[in-house]
Design a protein around this motif. Structure first.
Motif, mmCIF file in Angstrom:
data_model
loop_
_atom_site.group_PDB
_atom_site.id
_atom_site.type_symbol
_atom_site.label_atom_id
_atom_site.label_comp_id
_atom_site.label_asym_id
_atom_site.label_seq_id
_atom_site.Cartn_x
_atom_site.Cartn_y
_atom_site.Cartn_z
ATOM 1 N N PHE A 107 20.171 19.419 100.315
ATOM 2 C CA PHE A 107 20.622 20.491 100.320
ATOM 3 C C PHE A 107 22.439 20.539 100.042
ATOM 4 O O PHE A 107 22.342 21.254 99.004
ATOM 5 N N GLU A 108 22.960 19.892 100.421
ATOM 6 C CA GLU A 108 24.619 19.376 100.112
ATOM 7 C C GLU A 108 24.875 18.926 98.436
ATOM 8 O O GLU A 108 25.697 19.583 98.191
ATOM 9 N N GLU A 109 24.195 18.033 98.798
ATOM 10 C CA GLU A 109 24.458 17.123 97.600
ATOM 11 C C GLU A 109 24.606 17.801 96.003
ATOM 12 O O GLU A 109 25.189 17.375 95.671
ATOM 13 N N GLY A 110 23.586 18.615 95.556
ATOM 14 C CA GLY A 110 23.888 19.180 95.107
ATOM 15 C C GLY A 110 25.450 19.628 93.740
ATOM 16 O O GLY A 110 25.518 19.719 92.643
ATOM 17 N N PHE A 111 25.718 20.634 94.496
ATOM 18 C CA PHE A 111 27.252 20.895 94.694
ATOM 19 C C PHE A 111 28.548 19.306 94.440
ATOM 20 O O PHE A 111 28.474 19.416 93.729
ATOM 21 N N HIS A 112 27.674 18.567 95.836
ATOM 22 C CA HIS A 112 28.576 17.042 94.621
ATOM 23 C C HIS A 112 28.225 16.492 93.689
ATOM 24 O O HIS A 112 28.940 16.068 92.505
ATOM 25 N N ILE A 113 27.288 16.800 93.012
ATOM 26 C CA ILE A 113 26.786 16.081 91.525
ATOM 27 C C ILE A 113 27.051 17.293 90.798
ATOM 28 O O ILE A 113 27.826 16.671 89.790
ATOM 29 N N LYS A 114 27.420 18.496 91.014
ATOM 30 C CA LYS A 114 28.092 19.135 90.004
ATOM 31 C C LYS A 114 29.515 19.030 89.298
ATOM 32 O O LYS A 114 29.837 18.945 88.672
ATOM 33 N N LEU A 165 20.415 8.742 81.393
ATOM 34 C CA LEU A 165 20.825 7.711 79.731
ATOM 35 C C LEU A 165 21.514 9.085 79.394
ATOM 36 O O LEU A 165 22.337 8.953 78.704
ATOM 37 N N PRO A 166 20.125 10.221 78.746
ATOM 38 C CA PRO A 166 20.717 10.911 78.068
ATOM 39 C C PRO A 166 22.194 12.230 78.546
ATOM 40 O O PRO A 166 22.609 12.850 77.129
ATOM 41 N N LYS A 167 22.192 12.308 79.375
ATOM 42 C CA LYS A 167 23.284 13.197 79.877
ATOM 43 C C LYS A 167 24.689 12.215 79.388
ATOM 44 O O LYS A 167 25.529 13.454 79.070
ATOM 45 N N ALA A 168 24.944 10.862 79.486
ATOM 46 C CA ALA A 168 26.143 10.159 79.296
ATOM 47 C C ALA A 168 26.096 10.384 77.603
ATOM 48 O O ALA A 168 27.225 10.506 77.163
ATOM 49 N N THR A 169 25.156 11.076 76.540
ATOM 50 C CA THR A 169 24.824 10.633 75.503
ATOM 51 C C THR A 169 25.464 12.212 75.181
ATOM 52 O O THR A 169 26.414 12.222 74.291
ATOM 53 N N VAL A 196 28.394 23.680 85.409
ATOM 54 C CA VAL A 196 27.313 22.601 84.243
ATOM 55 C C VAL A 196 25.763 23.056 84.561
ATOM 56 O O VAL A 196 24.870 23.120 85.639
ATOM 57 N N ASP A 197 24.833 22.009 83.885
ATOM 58 C CA ASP A 197 23.967 22.047 83.638
ATOM 59 C C ASP A 197 22.384 21.723 85.168
ATOM 60 O O ASP A 197 23.554 20.613 85.130
ATOM 61 N N VAL A 198 21.677 22.056 85.301
ATOM 62 C CA VAL A 198 21.203 21.124 86.712
ATOM 63 C C VAL A 198 19.364 21.537 86.006
ATOM 64 O O VAL A 198 18.663 20.247 86.763
#
Ligand SMILES: [Fe+2]
Ligand SMILES: [Fe+2]
Lengths: 301, 103
Positions: free
Chosen positions: A152-159, A229-233, B80-82
């Motif tokens: 539940f909490e991690e979504g914020f971390h990654i965004k 990988l697509p995110k990095a590119t 950002v996109d999810v």
């Protein structure tokens, strides 16, 4: 319960503290959850300096909230581990301080610069999230419940991590360059996040048989690679030549032999130079607030 | 003596509070809890806890999570996109579904 019955019954959230489980199950689950808990704590210590180093108030607030979350994840997981009846939280915290406790490879490396932060906050948290989502179906119920809250909490971390990465990737030439350098340094470690290859993974088979794990290291690594990988590119990052990555039936596959497994095992055994640095830094931070713990428990320091 | 009752529908789920019962001891509390709360609804497990052992706090006296603006710790603060990862989409949705109460 006999081991055979345990394997036969193994399924999502199947076992809890009321079950009389075989020693082998309790020990394997303790090892896995303790490792996870230790990693939350060590990750939090790695990011803590960025509460101070953040370039803006927004980032400072977000990092302080994130570090607080990660410490909370550690606490939640020590409870889930403790409920197996093998080790107490006290013992696990002591092991982390004296260098016996094991934790994720990425948290053995120093992170000193702001432009490195997306490597943890986006890629490593993203990798962790990928694994954690599968652990919602682990057989140890308290572990699965901890995952409900953590995911539940991690979504914020990654965004938040991606937001920093986007800012750097669309920033000045110099920022883009520094981001690329950080990426090149961290990328192989990030691919090793999921642990040794399946043929070298000593604990996997048993953990899978008793339902603690639902996906193998290599399966997770490939799934992560194809999403990230697509995110990095997308952010203009160039993928380093090594480790080689090939395309097979529209999927990316990493040449695992190109990764430095010698360094990985040194790290895994807490024998890397950075390991001592991180463990000792956390141990002294822990000691520095011994008086707080003593005051809470009513002892005189 | 009053006992608070927590019921779990199915294995692996959470024990959620469902009411309370009068009973002189643990054993009787479990029996009454079973009759009142677990006889009709599908139940996998029950917990009973002496009411006086429960400490509580409400949002009338304390604003949980503080009173300052904390939008920075919600997914909605970062555009950002999810969609590239299902597990992040799930987390995003879970946070948005409670954000009305907490943000
Ligand atoms: Fe975490
Ligand atoms: Fe995190």
């Amino acid at each position: 319960m006999e081991l055979q019955e345990c394997k036969a019954r193994a399924g999502p959230r199947e076992f809890g503290p009321h079950d009389d489980l075989p020693r082998e199950y309790r020990e394997a689950a303790t090892r896995m959850i303790q490792f996870h808990a230790n990693s939350e704590i060590m990750g939090a210590y790695l990011e803590r300096p960025f509460i101070r180093q953040s370039p803006s108030l927004d980032r400072k607030l977000a990092f302080s909230a994130k570090v607080q979350d990660e410490i909370g994840h550690g606490q939640l997981l020590y409870r889930a581990a403790e409920s197996l009846g093998v080790k107490t939280r006290e013992e696990m915290l002591d092991e982390l301080a004296n260098g016996e406790g094991k934790f994720l490879n990425c948290f053995h490396y120093p992170m000193t610069e702001w432009w490195e932060t997306p490597m943890i906050a986006f890629f490593v948290d993203g990798a962790a999230m990928r694994r954690q989502a599968t652990i919602k179906r682990t057989s140890w119920e308290p572990y699965a419940h901890a995952m409900d809250k953590i995911c539940f909490e991690e979504g914020f971390h990654i965004k938040h991590g991606e937001h920093i990465m986007r800012e750097l990737a669309t920033g000045s030439r110099r920022e883009q360059q520094l981001l690329q350098e950080a990426f090149e340094e961290w990328w192989p470690r990030i691919l090793q996040f999921f642990g040794p290859t399946d043929d070298e993974s000593t604990h996997h088979d048993f953990a899978a048989e008793v339902g603690l794990k639902t996906m193998s290291n290599d399966e997770l690594r490939q799934a992560f690679l194809n999403a990230y990988l697509p995110k990095a590119t997308e952010y203009g990052l160039e993928i380093p030549d090594e480790p080689r990555i090939r395309e097979e039936d529209g999927r990316y596959v990493v040449e695992e032999d190109d990764l430095d497994w010698e360094e990985f095992w040194a790290v895994a055994n807490n024998d890397y130079a950075g390991s001592h640095e991180q463990i000792d830094a956390r141990a002294s931070a822990h000691d520095a607030v011994a008086w707080v713990r003593a005051t809470i428990s009513g002892e005189t320091a | 003596m009053i006992w608070e009752v927590f019921r779990q529908d199915e294995p692996g789920g959470y024990h959620t509070h469902c009411g309370n019962v009068h009973a002189p001891d643990r054993e009787m509390a479990l029996l009454f809890a079973e009759i009142q709360h677990a006889r009709r609804k599908p139940t996998n497990s029950l917990w009973v806890v002496p009411q006086k052992e429960i400490a509580s706090q409400t949002d009338e006296t304390d604003r949980f999570g503080g009173t300052t603006d904390k939008t920075y710790r919600w997914v909605s603060a970062y555009n950002v996109d999810v969609e590239f990862a299902k597990e992040i989409e799930d987390s995003d949705r879970e946070q948005r579904s409670v954000a009305g109460d907490s943000a």
